[in-house]
Motif scaffolding. Structure first.
Motif, short mmCIF file in Angstrom:
data_model
loop_
_atom_site.label_atom_id
_atom_site.label_comp_id
_atom_site.label_asym_id
_atom_site.label_seq_id
_atom_site.Cartn_x
_atom_site.Cartn_y
_atom_site.Cartn_z
N SER A 104 10.57 96.56 -6.66
CA SER A 104 10.40 96.54 -8.05
C SER A 104 9.51 95.29 -8.45
N ARG A 105 10.13 94.18 -8.12
CA ARG A 105 9.52 93.00 -8.59
C ARG A 105 8.09 92.81 -8.11
N LEU A 106 7.92 92.96 -6.97
CA LEU A 106 6.42 93.18 -6.34
C LEU A 106 5.61 94.13 -7.13
N ALA A 107 6.03 95.24 -7.36
CA ALA A 107 5.36 96.28 -8.34
C ALA A 107 4.96 95.69 -9.74
N TRP A 108 5.92 94.90 -10.41
CA TRP A 108 5.62 94.55 -11.52
C TRP A 108 4.73 93.09 -11.39
N ALA A 109 4.68 92.56 -10.36
CA ALA A 109 3.67 91.44 -10.29
C ALA A 109 2.43 91.81 -10.25
N GLN A 110 2.06 93.01 -9.72
CA GLN A 110 0.77 93.51 -9.70
C GLN A 110 0.29 93.47 -11.28
N PHE A 111 1.11 94.02 -12.08
CA PHE A 111 0.81 94.25 -13.43
C PHE A 111 0.16 92.92 -14.08
N TRP A 112 1.30 92.13 -13.89
CA TRP A 112 1.03 90.63 -14.38
C TRP A 112 -0.42 90.00 -13.73
N VAL A 113 -0.83 90.55 -12.59
CA VAL A 113 -2.06 89.78 -11.89
C VAL A 113 -3.16 90.75 -12.63
N ALA A 141 -8.97 88.62 -8.20
CA ALA A 141 -8.99 90.05 -7.54
C ALA A 141 -8.35 90.42 -6.21
N ASN A 142 -8.61 89.14 -5.46
CA ASN A 142 -8.10 89.37 -4.19
C ASN A 142 -6.62 89.11 -4.10
N LEU A 143 -6.48 88.37 -5.23
CA LEU A 143 -4.74 88.14 -5.34
C LEU A 143 -4.15 89.45 -5.69
N LEU A 144 -4.71 90.25 -6.59
CA LEU A 144 -4.21 91.35 -6.91
C LEU A 144 -4.17 92.62 -5.44
N LEU A 145 -5.03 92.23 -4.83
CA LEU A 145 -5.28 93.12 -3.49
C LEU A 145 -4.15 92.83 -2.64
N THR A 146 -3.87 91.45 -2.60
CA THR A 146 -2.82 90.98 -1.91
C THR A 146 -1.42 91.43 -2.27
#
Length: 321
Positions: A104-113, A141-146
């Motif tokens: 869940s934290r990984l998924a939320w990290a996408q939101f902040w990126v 943008a590549n950080l988001l993809l990561t």
């Protein structure tokens, strides 16, 4: 109770649904990279000349902005589709039973990126496509993809401690491949920043590098990645690695072959826009393939979950495991 907690209480996604939700975020992360490149390659980077509005007087693109305004505003609208995909990944990750906090934290990290990228996009417009800011925007943008790729892969695993599937030196080679690929992508921003496609029809300053020299440095890192990938392909056969890991190495070689071919053709044909766009797509797919290969070399087993506490008025029926 939060809306997410309420949804999680009433809905449990299947493993297949969870994987699809996280994969949708990966796909949209790739698409936003490609469409962002299309904005630059069509000279539409300042099609909307301010942010968050398109013009000082309008939130939307107007006929006066023409096709460039429509392209730039369309890319902005695509951010909402990306946000919806990330939101689906967040909801699905939060609703899994038993609860997986790390996922869940990984998924939320996408939101902040995504938020970070939106802000960087606005700064890029305010700075009138400064090539250094454009480069940072692309890296973000590549950080988001990561993060999206990590979430997708973790969605198919358990939460146990990682266990190696190949010998240590092979895993180190895999992470060396990840590092070399990251440097390759960053070096590519120098080629973009000093090249012809500034992102707007006006005279946008470029990075103070010699384009030929930067392109050669970029090509050198590309060859390094190729050598490491070929070495990995054969080493995995020597150590008799599992079939799925060897398949990931084969996929990476195929992506590298296509990406290298596109890169050299665009270099010797005057950097046509269509090939630059294809090269940006290849860059995103290459990064996903490299991460998948490295992360497939270990596994996270599902942890045993204790059964719930059974309560009863009869002491003999009550048990705690």
């Amino acid at each position: 109770m939060t809306p997410l907690a309420l949804i999680a209480r009433r809905w449990t996604p299947s493993p297949r649904t969870l994987r699809r939700a996280t994969l949708a975020a990966v796909a949209m992360s790739v698409l936003i990279i490609v469409t962002g490149g299309a904005v630059r390659l069509t000279g539409s980077g300042l099609g909307c000349d301010t942010w968050p509005k398109c013009t000082d007087d309008s939130l939307f693109a107007t006929p006066e902005e023409g096709i460039h305004g429509a392209i730039e505003f369309g890319n902005r609208l695509l951010t909402y589709v990306l946000s919806a995909a990330v939101g689906w990944a967040i909801v699905a990750s939060r609703s899994v039973k038993p609860r997986r906090r790390r996922l869940s934290r990984l998924a939320w990290a996408q939101f902040w990126v995504v938020v970070l990228n939106a802000v960087l996009g606005g700064i890029t417009v305010w700075m009138e496509l400064n090539p250094w800011i454009v480069a940072v925007h692309f890296i973000a943008a590549n950080l988001l993809l990561t993060v999206a790729t990590l979430t997708w892969i973790r969605a198919g695993e358990g939460d146990g401690a990682p266990r190696p599937r190949v010998p240590g030196p092979v895993r180190k080679l895999g992470w060396a491949l990840v590092a070399a690929s990251a440097v390759l992508i960053v070096a590519g921003t120098g080629v973009t920043g000093s090249g012809e496609h500034a992102g707007d029809s006006s005279d946008v300053p470029r990075m103070p590098f010699d384009y030929e020299r930067v392109a050669q440095v970029h090509a050198a890192f590309a060859w390094l990645v190729c050598v490491l990938a070929i070495a990995m392909f054969f080493v995995l056969r020597v150590v008799d690695a599992p079939d799925d890991i060897r398949a990931r190495a084969r996929d990476l070689l195929l992506v590298l072959l296509a990406q290298g071919g596109i890169g050299y053709v665009q270099y010797f044909t005057g950097v046509p826009e269509i090939l630059v766009g294809a090269h940006m797509l290849g860059s995103a797919l290459l990064w996903v393939a490299v991460l998948r290969l490295a992360l497939t070399m270990r596994e996270r087993p599902k942890t045993a979950v204790p059964p719930p506490l059974v309560r009863s008025d009869n002491p003999e029926l009550s048990a705690t495991v």
